[in-house]
Write a protein that holds these residues in place. Sequence first.
Motif, PDB file in Angstrom:
ATOM      1  N   TRP A  37       0.839  -1.202   0.000  1.00 44.61           N
ATOM      2  CA  TRP A  37       0.000   0.000   0.000  1.00 44.61           C
ATOM      3  C   TRP A  37       0.873   1.251   0.000  1.00 44.61           C
ATOM      4  CZ3 TRP A  37      -3.868  -1.365   4.488  1.00 44.61           C
ATOM      5  CH2 TRP A  37      -4.725  -2.399   4.076  1.00 44.61           C
ATOM      6  N   PHE A  38       1.920   1.246   0.835  1.00 46.92           N
ATOM      7  CA  PHE A  38       2.809   2.404   0.897  1.00 46.92           C
ATOM      8  C   PHE A  38       3.446   2.672  -0.464  1.00 46.92           C
ATOM      9  CE2 PHE A  38       7.168   3.956   1.181  1.00 46.92           C
ATOM     10  CZ  PHE A  38       6.905   5.260   1.594  1.00 46.92           C
ATOM     11  N   CYS A  39       3.933   1.640  -1.124  1.00 42.86           N
ATOM     12  CA  CYS A  39       4.564   1.815  -2.430  1.00 42.86           C
ATOM     13  C   CYS A  39       3.568   2.358  -3.447  1.00 42.86           C
ATOM     14  CB  CYS A  39       5.169   0.497  -2.907  1.00 42.86           C
ATOM     15  SG  CYS A  39       6.606  -0.007  -1.950  1.00 42.86           S
ATOM     16  N   GLU A  40       2.332   1.885  -3.376  1.00 44.30           N
ATOM     17  CA  GLU A  40       1.291   2.383  -4.283  1.00 44.30           C
ATOM     18  C   GLU A  40       0.999   3.857  -4.009  1.00 44.30           C
ATOM     19  OE1 GLU A  40      -3.316   1.228  -5.341  1.00 44.30           O
ATOM     20  OE2 GLU A  40      -2.040  -0.278  -4.388  1.00 44.30           O
ATOM     21  N   LEU A  41       0.841   4.212  -2.753  1.00 43.55           N
ATOM     22  CA  LEU A  41       0.585   5.604  -2.380  1.00 43.55           C
ATOM     23  C   LEU A  41       1.777   6.498  -2.715  1.00 43.55           C
ATOM     24  CD1 LEU A  41      -1.160   5.016   1.030  1.00 43.55           C
ATOM     25  CD2 LEU A  41      -2.054   6.515  -0.759  1.00 43.55           C
ATOM     26  N   ALA A  59       2.122   7.720  -6.233  1.00 43.79           N
ATOM     27  CA  ALA A  59       1.108   8.663  -6.715  1.00 43.79           C
ATOM     28  C   ALA A  59       1.199  10.026  -6.040  1.00 43.79           C
ATOM     29  CB  ALA A  59      -0.283   8.059  -6.481  1.00 43.79           C
ATOM     30  N   ARG A  60       2.195  10.219  -5.189  1.00 41.36           N
ATOM     31  CA  ARG A  60       2.274  11.483  -4.441  1.00 41.36           C
ATOM     32  C   ARG A  60       2.679  12.636  -5.340  1.00 41.36           C
ATOM     33  NH1 ARG A  60       5.616  11.020   0.277  1.00 41.36           N
ATOM     34  NH2 ARG A  60       6.116   8.866  -0.050  1.00 41.36           N
ATOM     35  N   PHE A  69      -3.404  12.339   5.417  1.00 39.98           N
ATOM     36  CA  PHE A  69      -4.614  11.572   5.705  1.00 39.98           C
ATOM     37  C   PHE A  69      -5.612  11.650   4.548  1.00 39.98           C
ATOM     38  CE2 PHE A  69      -3.127  12.436  10.086  1.00 39.98           C
ATOM     39  CZ  PHE A  69      -3.001  11.122  10.507  1.00 39.98           C
ATOM     40  N   GLN A  70      -5.709  12.803   3.902  1.00 37.25           N
ATOM     41  CA  GLN A  70      -6.622  12.942   2.769  1.00 37.25           C
ATOM     42  C   GLN A  70      -6.191  12.051   1.613  1.00 37.25           C
ATOM     43  OE1 GLN A  70      -6.439  17.176   2.167  1.00 37.25           O
ATOM     44  NE2 GLN A  70      -8.360  17.505   3.288  1.00 37.25           N
ATOM     45  N   ASP A  71      -4.888  11.940   1.400  1.00 42.13           N
ATOM     46  CA  ASP A  71      -4.373  11.057   0.347  1.00 42.13           C
ATOM     47  C   ASP A  71      -4.743   9.608   0.646  1.00 42.13           C
ATOM     48  OD1 ASP A  71      -3.000  13.213  -0.968  1.00 42.13           O
ATOM     49  OD2 ASP A  71      -1.401  13.016   0.530  1.00 42.13           O
ATOM     50  N   ILE A  72      -4.545   9.209   1.893  1.00 46.76           N
ATOM     51  CA  ILE A  72      -4.846   7.829   2.285  1.00 46.76           C
ATOM     52  C   ILE A  72      -6.336   7.558   2.167  1.00 46.76           C
ATOM     53  CG2 ILE A  72      -4.823   6.179   4.201  1.00 46.76           C
ATOM     54  CD1 ILE A  72      -2.203   7.609   5.143  1.00 46.76           C
ATOM     55  N   PRO A  85      -7.976   0.225   5.346  1.00 46.31           N
ATOM     56  CA  PRO A  85      -6.911   0.114   6.350  1.00 46.31           C
ATOM     57  C   PRO A  85      -7.440   0.422   7.748  1.00 46.31           C
ATOM     58  CG  PRO A  85      -6.663   2.138   5.079  1.00 46.31           C
ATOM     59  CD  PRO A  85      -7.765   1.355   4.441  1.00 46.31           C
ATOM     60  N   THR A  86      -6.920  -0.315   8.716  1.00 46.57           N
ATOM     61  CA  THR A  86      -7.267  -0.037  10.111  1.00 46.57           C
ATOM     62  C   THR A  86      -6.518   1.214  10.550  1.00 46.57           C
ATOM     63  OG1 THR A  86      -5.414  -1.314  10.987  1.00 46.57           O
ATOM     64  CG2 THR A  86      -7.480  -2.528  10.581  1.00 46.57           C
ATOM     65  N   SER A  87      -6.884   1.737  11.705  1.00 48.10           N
ATOM     66  CA  SER A  87      -6.177   2.921  12.211  1.00 48.10           C
ATOM     67  C   SER A  87      -4.699   2.597  12.447  1.00 48.10           C
ATOM     68  CB  SER A  87      -6.833   3.454  13.481  1.00 48.10           C
ATOM     69  OG  SER A  87      -6.867   2.463  14.480  1.00 48.10           O
ATOM     70  N   ALA A  88      -4.389   1.390  12.886  1.00 47.01           N
ATOM     71  CA  ALA A  88      -2.993   0.993  13.098  1.00 47.01           C
ATOM     72  C   ALA A  88      -2.242   0.944  11.764  1.00 47.01           C
ATOM     73  CB  ALA A  88      -2.922  -0.364  13.794  1.00 47.01           C
ATOM     74  N   GLU A  89      -2.895   0.475  10.712  1.00 51.60           N
ATOM     75  CA  GLU A  89      -2.250   0.424   9.396  1.00 51.60           C
ATOM     76  C   GLU A  89      -2.018   1.834   8.845  1.00 51.60           C
ATOM     77  OE1 GLU A  89      -3.873  -3.887   7.796  1.00 51.60           O
ATOM     78  OE2 GLU A  89      -5.180  -2.131   7.668  1.00 51.60           O
ATOM     79  N   VAL A  90      -2.936   2.756   9.124  1.00 49.64           N
ATOM     80  CA  VAL A  90      -2.744   4.149   8.705  1.00 49.64           C
ATOM     81  C   VAL A  90      -1.532   4.735   9.423  1.00 49.64           C
ATOM     82  CG1 VAL A  90      -3.739   6.481   8.752  1.00 49.64           C
ATOM     83  CG2 VAL A  90      -5.144   4.525   8.043  1.00 49.64           C
ATOM     84  N   VAL A  91      -1.400   4.445  10.711  1.00 53.34           N
ATOM     85  CA  VAL A  91      -0.229   4.908  11.465  1.00 53.34           C
ATOM     86  C   VAL A  91       1.043   4.342  10.835  1.00 53.34           C
ATOM     87  CG1 VAL A  91       0.977   4.732  13.683  1.00 53.34           C
ATOM     88  CG2 VAL A  91      -1.461   5.285  13.627  1.00 53.34           C
TER      89      VAL A  91
END
Length: 93
Positions: free
Chosen positions: A37-41, A44-45, A57-60, A71-77
Amino acid sequence: MSLRAHLEQVAKATGKAPPALVGEYALPEALAHVWGWFCELSGARGAGGFSIAPIGFQDIEAWARLTGHQPTSAEVVLLRQLDDVFRDELTPK
């Protein structure tokens, strides 16, 4: 995309091989999806003022809505922490 392909992409972007790529550390399989997910995001940055823009957070939220991931809140962190480390590695010392 495989985990190795993601790590090779980071190595190409940073000019440094991540430790997992050279075998010092292995990424736990339970976290491989977050790395993907991180590599995908990250791919696109947008551009920042003098460096790459952080993943916000808006991007995610937009990414999750568009891709159907939840994603869970822990995965967002974790995504934000990965981004902090990634951007720190790209910052000239």
